[in-house]
Design a protein around this motif. Structure first.
Motif, PDB file in Angstrom:
ATOM      1  N   GLU A  40       0.827  -1.212   0.000  1.00 48.43           N
ATOM      2  CA  GLU A  40       0.000   0.000   0.000  1.00 48.43           C
ATOM      3  C   GLU A  40       0.867   1.271   0.000  1.00 48.43           C
ATOM      4  O   GLU A  40       0.476   2.295  -0.540  1.00 48.43           O
ATOM      5  N   TYR A  41       2.049   1.158   0.611  1.00 48.89           N
ATOM      6  CA  TYR A  41       2.923   2.336   0.737  1.00 48.89           C
ATOM      7  C   TYR A  41       4.123   2.310  -0.213  1.00 48.89           C
ATOM      8  O   TYR A  41       4.981   3.180  -0.143  1.00 48.89           O
ATOM      9  N   SER A  42       4.136   1.338  -1.120  1.00 44.96           N
ATOM     10  CA  SER A  42       5.294   1.201  -2.014  1.00 44.96           C
ATOM     11  C   SER A  42       5.482   2.407  -2.931  1.00 44.96           C
ATOM     12  O   SER A  42       6.610   2.746  -3.303  1.00 44.96           O
ATOM     13  N   ASP A  43       4.388   3.081  -3.271  1.00 46.07           N
ATOM     14  CA  ASP A  43       4.490   4.262  -4.144  1.00 46.07           C
ATOM     15  C   ASP A  43       4.589   5.570  -3.362  1.00 46.07           C
ATOM     16  O   ASP A  43       4.797   6.631  -3.939  1.00 46.07           O
ATOM     17  N   ILE A  44       4.402   5.489  -2.039  1.00 49.67           N
ATOM     18  CA  ILE A  44       4.425   6.703  -1.214  1.00 49.67           C
ATOM     19  C   ILE A  44       5.780   6.870  -0.547  1.00 49.67           C
ATOM     20  O   ILE A  44       6.372   7.950  -0.569  1.00 49.67           O
ATOM     21  N   ALA A  45       6.282   5.792   0.049  1.00 48.84           N
ATOM     22  CA  ALA A  45       7.579   5.843   0.726  1.00 48.84           C
ATOM     23  C   ALA A  45       8.716   5.770  -0.292  1.00 48.84           C
ATOM     24  O   ALA A  45       8.524   5.289  -1.416  1.00 48.84           O
ATOM     25  N   THR A  46       9.899   6.228   0.122  1.00 46.24           N
ATOM     26  CA  THR A  46      11.085   6.111  -0.736  1.00 46.24           C
ATOM     27  C   THR A  46      11.421   4.640  -0.932  1.00 46.24           C
ATOM     28  O   THR A  46      11.761   4.192  -2.022  1.00 46.24           O
ATOM     29  N   HIS A  47      11.352   3.858   0.169  1.00 50.76           N
ATOM     30  CA  HIS A  47      11.509   2.397   0.136  1.00 50.76           C
ATOM     31  C   HIS A  47      10.434   1.805   1.030  1.00 50.76           C
ATOM     32  O   HIS A  47      10.162   2.348   2.095  1.00 50.76           O
ATOM     33  N   ALA A  48       9.842   0.703   0.628  1.00 46.88           N
ATOM     34  CA  ALA A  48       8.868  -0.005   1.466  1.00 46.88           C
ATOM     35  C   ALA A  48       9.320  -1.460   1.580  1.00 46.88           C
ATOM     36  O   ALA A  48       9.571  -2.121   0.567  1.00 46.88           O
ATOM     37  N   VAL A  49       9.448  -1.931   2.815  1.00 52.79           N
ATOM     38  CA  VAL A  49      10.085  -3.232   3.054  1.00 52.79           C
ATOM     39  C   VAL A  49       9.244  -4.097   3.975  1.00 52.79           C
ATOM     40  O   VAL A  49       8.730  -3.622   4.989  1.00 52.79           O
ATOM     41  N   VAL A  50       9.115  -5.396   3.610  1.00 52.16           N
ATOM     42  CA  VAL A  50       8.499  -6.372   4.510  1.00 52.16           C
ATOM     43  C   VAL A  50       9.614  -6.928   5.386  1.00 52.16           C
ATOM     44  O   VAL A  50      10.594  -7.479   4.874  1.00 52.16           O
ATOM     45  N   ALA A  51       9.497  -6.765   6.700  1.00 59.28           N
ATOM     46  CA  ALA A  51      10.572  -7.237   7.572  1.00 59.28           C
ATOM     47  C   ALA A  51      10.071  -7.470   8.989  1.00 59.28           C
ATOM     48  O   ALA A  51       9.114  -6.831   9.438  1.00 59.28           O
ATOM     49  N   ASP A  52      10.755  -8.381   9.683  1.00 60.16           N
ATOM     50  CA  ASP A  52      10.513  -8.627  11.101  1.00 60.16           C
ATOM     51  C   ASP A  52      11.520  -7.777  11.869  1.00 60.16           C
ATOM     52  O   ASP A  52      12.700  -8.104  11.940  1.00 60.16           O
ATOM     53  N   THR A  53      11.050  -6.684  12.448  1.00 60.28           N
ATOM     54  CA  THR A  53      11.969  -5.730  13.093  1.00 60.28           C
ATOM     55  C   THR A  53      12.425  -6.187  14.479  1.00 60.28           C
ATOM     56  O   THR A  53      13.220  -5.509  15.117  1.00 60.28           O
ATOM     57  N   THR A  54      11.913  -7.352  14.941  1.00 59.24           N
ATOM     58  CA  THR A  54      12.393  -7.895  16.219  1.00 59.24           C
ATOM     59  C   THR A  54      13.603  -8.809  16.000  1.00 59.24           C
ATOM     60  O   THR A  54      14.131  -9.386  16.940  1.00 59.24           O
ATOM     61  N   ASP A  55      14.040  -8.929  14.754  1.00 62.62           N
ATOM     62  CA  ASP A  55      15.213  -9.742  14.400  1.00 62.62           C
ATOM     63  C   ASP A  55      16.392  -8.795  14.153  1.00 62.62           C
ATOM     64  O   ASP A  55      16.408  -8.045  13.178  1.00 62.62           O
ATOM     65  N   GLU A  56      17.378  -8.845  15.051  1.00 63.43           N
ATOM     66  CA  GLU A  56      18.502  -7.912  14.972  1.00 63.43           C
ATOM     67  C   GLU A  56      19.281  -8.050  13.661  1.00 63.43           C
ATOM     68  O   GLU A  56      19.717  -7.039  13.087  1.00 63.43           O
ATOM     69  N   ALA A  57      19.429  -9.277  13.185  1.00 59.79           N
ATOM     70  CA  ALA A  57      20.175  -9.509  11.938  1.00 59.79           C
ATOM     71  C   ALA A  57      19.478  -8.832  10.758  1.00 59.79           C
ATOM     72  O   ALA A  57      20.121  -8.250   9.878  1.00 59.79           O
ATOM     73  N   VAL A  58      18.143  -8.889  10.744  1.00 61.92           N
ATOM     74  CA  VAL A  58      17.353  -8.248   9.687  1.00 61.92           C
ATOM     75  C   VAL A  58      17.557  -6.732   9.739  1.00 61.92           C
ATOM     76  O   VAL A  58      17.765  -6.070   8.717  1.00 61.92           O
ATOM     77  N   MET A  59      17.522  -6.194  10.942  1.00 59.41           N
ATOM     78  CA  MET A  59      17.687  -4.745  11.112  1.00 59.41           C
ATOM     79  C   MET A  59      19.074  -4.300  10.644  1.00 59.41           C
ATOM     80  O   MET A  59      19.211  -3.263   9.994  1.00 59.41           O
ATOM     81  N   LYS A  60      20.079  -5.085  10.964  1.00 55.71           N
ATOM     82  CA  LYS A  60      21.445  -4.757  10.530  1.00 55.71           C
ATOM     83  C   LYS A  60      21.529  -4.776   9.010  1.00 55.71           C
ATOM     84  O   LYS A  60      22.141  -3.899   8.404  1.00 55.71           O
ATOM     85  N   SER A  61      20.890  -5.775   8.395  1.00 57.29           N
ATOM     86  CA  SER A  61      20.951  -5.912   6.930  1.00 57.29           C
ATOM     87  C   SER A  61      20.278  -4.741   6.224  1.00 57.29           C
ATOM     88  O   SER A  61      20.614  -4.402   5.090  1.00 57.29           O
ATOM     89  N   LEU A  62      19.321  -4.082   6.906  1.00 60.02           N
ATOM     90  CA  LEU A  62      18.635  -2.921   6.325  1.00 60.02           C
ATOM     91  C   LEU A  62      19.459  -1.637   6.502  1.00 60.02           C
ATOM     92  O   LEU A  62      19.080  -0.583   5.991  1.00 60.02           O
ATOM     93  N   GLY A  63      20.575  -1.760   7.224  1.00 59.97           N
ATOM     94  CA  GLY A  63      21.417  -0.575   7.473  1.00 59.97           C
ATOM     95  C   GLY A  63      20.698   0.465   8.305  1.00 59.97           C
ATOM     96  O   GLY A  63      20.861   1.672   8.130  1.00 59.97           O
ATOM     97  N   ILE A  64      19.908  -0.020   9.271  1.00 60.45           N
ATOM     98  CA  ILE A  64      19.024   0.864  10.030  1.00 60.45           C
ATOM     99  C   ILE A  64      19.771   1.938  10.818  1.00 60.45           C
ATOM    100  O   ILE A  64      19.273   3.030  11.043  1.00 60.45           O
TER     101      ILE A  64
END
Length: 219
Positions: A40-64
């Motif tokens: 729904e937000y893929s055209d509104i946000a600069t990037h829109a990502v499906v992710a589990d933000t409680t996973d530290e490895a995922v957050m690191k990979s996103l360069g958060i």
């Protein structure tokens, strides 16, 4: 250099932040675990990502940690909100704003290092209640658990009287920080200034004092 934002949780609150940041031409990454919401937000946000933000490895990979400000707007899941906030702070994100579901949740978020904790439903509820309950209160902004700023319209009762005569600070412990008169804003007004009907007083004080003053003005 433009600031870059991340909004985690694309419910009504998070989604409105993404839309507003986009309208302000800010770079914003939108993250949610629900693919439909992300789409729904893929055209509104600069990037829109499906992710589990409680996973530290995922957050690191996103360069958060490279983003300036992350807003945790996760809805009902207090555990996910808390874990996400904790990971963000551990990864060294400079500024984290987190949405609290209730006062207990807010205490936890503060303890684990959230820079700002917001209570959107409660704050909006308070503002509406003050606006509805008092014809003179135009806006109500919570600064902390005990202090707020309110904007109150000057009615007949106060019109024609000077600030020094009213002595609101001595009588109620409230400070008048500015007065709006038409399009003009008078900051730190002179004590001898005489109030006019429809002036707007911008006042800061303890919630108990503000409530006492509002009740007095209502009668």
């Amino acid at each position: 250099m433009d600031k870059e934002y991340v909004v985690i949780g694309l419910g009504r609150f998070g989604g409105s932040i993404v839309r507003e940041l986009n309208a302000l031409d800010m770079d914003v990454m939108a993250i949610d675990s629900d693919e439909n919401r992300v789409n729904e937000y893929s055209d509104i946000a600069t990037h829109a990502v499906v992710a589990d933000t409680t996973d530290e490895a995922v957050m690191k990979s996103l360069g958060i940690r490279n983003f300036d400000h992350v807003i945790v707007a996760i809805g009902e899941n207090i555990q996910a909100s808390t874990l996400t906030t904790l990971i963000l702070k551990e990864l060294g994100v400079k500024k984290v704003t987190a949405k609290a579901q209730n006062d207990y949740h807010a205490k936890i978020l503060n303890k684990i290092g959230a820079d700002t904790v917001v209570h959107p439903e409660r704050d909006m509820g308070r503002r509406i209640a003050h606006n509805v309950a008092s014809g003179t209160v135009l806006d109500y902004l919570e600064l902390s658990d005990e202090h707020s700023i309110i904007e109150m319209r000057v009615m007949e009762k106060l019109a024609g009287r000077s600030l020094v005569e009213l002595d609101i600070r001595a009588n109620y412990g409230i400070n008048i920080i500015a007065i709006k008169r038409g399009k003009e804003i008078i900051v730190a007004p002179d004590p001898d200034m005489v109030l006019e009907f429809d002036d707007i007083l911008i006042m800061i004080g303890h919630d108990n004092d503000l409530t006492r003053y509002e009740k007095k003005m209502a009668h």
